[in-house]
Design a protein around this motif. Structure first.
Motif, mmCIF file in Angstrom:
data_model
loop_
_atom_site.group_PDB
_atom_site.id
_atom_site.type_symbol
_atom_site.label_atom_id
_atom_site.label_comp_id
_atom_site.label_asym_id
_atom_site.label_seq_id
_atom_site.Cartn_x
_atom_site.Cartn_y
_atom_site.Cartn_z
ATOM 1 N N SER A 106 18.039 -6.603 5.800
ATOM 2 C CA SER A 106 16.886 -5.773 5.439
ATOM 3 C C SER A 106 15.717 -6.666 5.029
ATOM 4 C CB SER A 106 17.255 -4.815 4.304
ATOM 5 O OG SER A 106 17.602 -5.537 3.146
ATOM 6 N N TYR A 107 14.513 -6.122 5.239
ATOM 7 C CA TYR A 107 13.275 -6.854 4.981
ATOM 8 C C TYR A 107 12.280 -5.902 4.314
ATOM 9 C CZ TYR A 107 15.301 -9.962 8.498
ATOM 10 O OH TYR A 107 16.145 -10.778 9.193
ATOM 11 N N GLY A 134 19.975 -2.344 3.001
ATOM 12 C CA GLY A 134 18.695 -2.001 2.396
ATOM 13 C C GLY A 134 18.699 -0.661 1.700
ATOM 14 N N ASP A 138 13.203 0.655 3.403
ATOM 15 C CA ASP A 138 13.281 -0.752 3.801
ATOM 16 C C ASP A 138 13.326 -0.882 5.320
ATOM 17 O OD1 ASP A 138 13.301 -1.578 1.186
ATOM 18 O OD2 ASP A 138 15.427 -2.125 1.136
ATOM 19 N N VAL A 140 15.099 -2.513 8.402
ATOM 20 C CA VAL A 140 16.455 -3.021 8.644
ATOM 21 C C VAL A 140 16.580 -3.427 10.111
ATOM 22 C CG1 VAL A 140 18.921 -2.481 8.542
ATOM 23 C CG2 VAL A 140 17.380 -1.521 6.833
ATOM 24 N N LYS A 176 12.876 1.533 10.147
ATOM 25 C CA LYS A 176 12.573 1.733 8.734
ATOM 26 C C LYS A 176 13.495 2.829 8.226
ATOM 27 C CE LYS A 176 8.794 2.613 5.549
ATOM 28 N NZ LYS A 176 7.351 2.767 5.411
ATOM 29 N N ASN A 177 14.239 2.525 7.160
ATOM 30 C CA ASN A 177 15.163 3.511 6.604
ATOM 31 C C ASN A 177 14.434 4.782 6.190
ATOM 32 O OD1 ASN A 177 17.541 2.114 6.871
ATOM 33 N ND2 ASN A 177 17.538 1.292 4.798
#
Length: 187
Positions: A106-107, A134, A138, A140, A176-177
């Motif tokens: 995750s970033y 994440g 987040d 991912v 994106k979660n």
């Protein structure tokens, strides 16, 4: 008394008949062309199977990534081994589960995503898989890897990118979660 040496005319006549005869020429021509034909045929079949396996791996990646995207993996407290088991549950007979590698990272933003090659300078697979699904919102990246064995690598046709006549198949899903309620992910 008959001569044991055939006359020159009869030898010429026999050569002329041999030259005009077309029996067996197709067999000789096929024998000359067959090795190249079969090598090309098997190379085409193997390439098609590799592309098919890559597409199947992409589908498995997209379906597995949905578990993280929707927060089901985080809410369920999935560990790396549990997520690997979930991925293995979707794998058809085409793959061996023990040879599928799962990397989840995750970033904070898309601009901070870094995708490194999993092949080192000696054409060996780098197994540094992580599992960090994440939190809500987040970014991912889910990547699946499989070392596909190759059989048709001779005659100048070799699509392997790993040592030992293997091709590394890789599939990636970046997303994106969704906003979900779950305990924060410890990564």
């Amino acid at each position: 008394m008959l001569s044991a040496v055939p006359s020159t005319a009869s030898v010429r006549k026999a050569l002329r008949r041999f030259r005009r005869s077309r029996r067996g020429s197709a067999a000789v021509e096929f024998a000359l062309v067959a090795p190249v034909f079969f090598a090309l045929l098997f190379a085409i079949i193997e390439t098609a199977i590799v592309f098919f396996a890559g597409q199947v791996l992409e589908s498995i990646t997209q379906n597995s990534a949905r578990m993280i995207l929707t927060g089901q993996a985080q809410s369920g407290g999935y560990t790396q081994a549990q997520f690997q088991s979930y991925v293995c549950g979707q794998i058809p007979a085409l793959f061996t589960c023990s040879n599928v590698y799962v990397d989840v990272e995750s970033y904070p933003s898309f601009s901070s995503v870094t995708i490194n090659s999993q092949i080192d300078g000696s054409n060996n697979f780098i197994n540094n898989m992580k599992y960090c699904p994440g939190n809500a919102g987040d970014i991912v990246v889910v990547r699946l890897f499989y070392q596909w064995p190759l059989f048709v690598t001779g005659l100048g046709y070799n699509i392997s990118n790993l040592s030992g006549s293997k091709r590394l198949l890789a599939a990636t899903a970046a997303f994106k979660n969704e906003p979900f309620l779950a305990n924060p992910s410890p990564c």
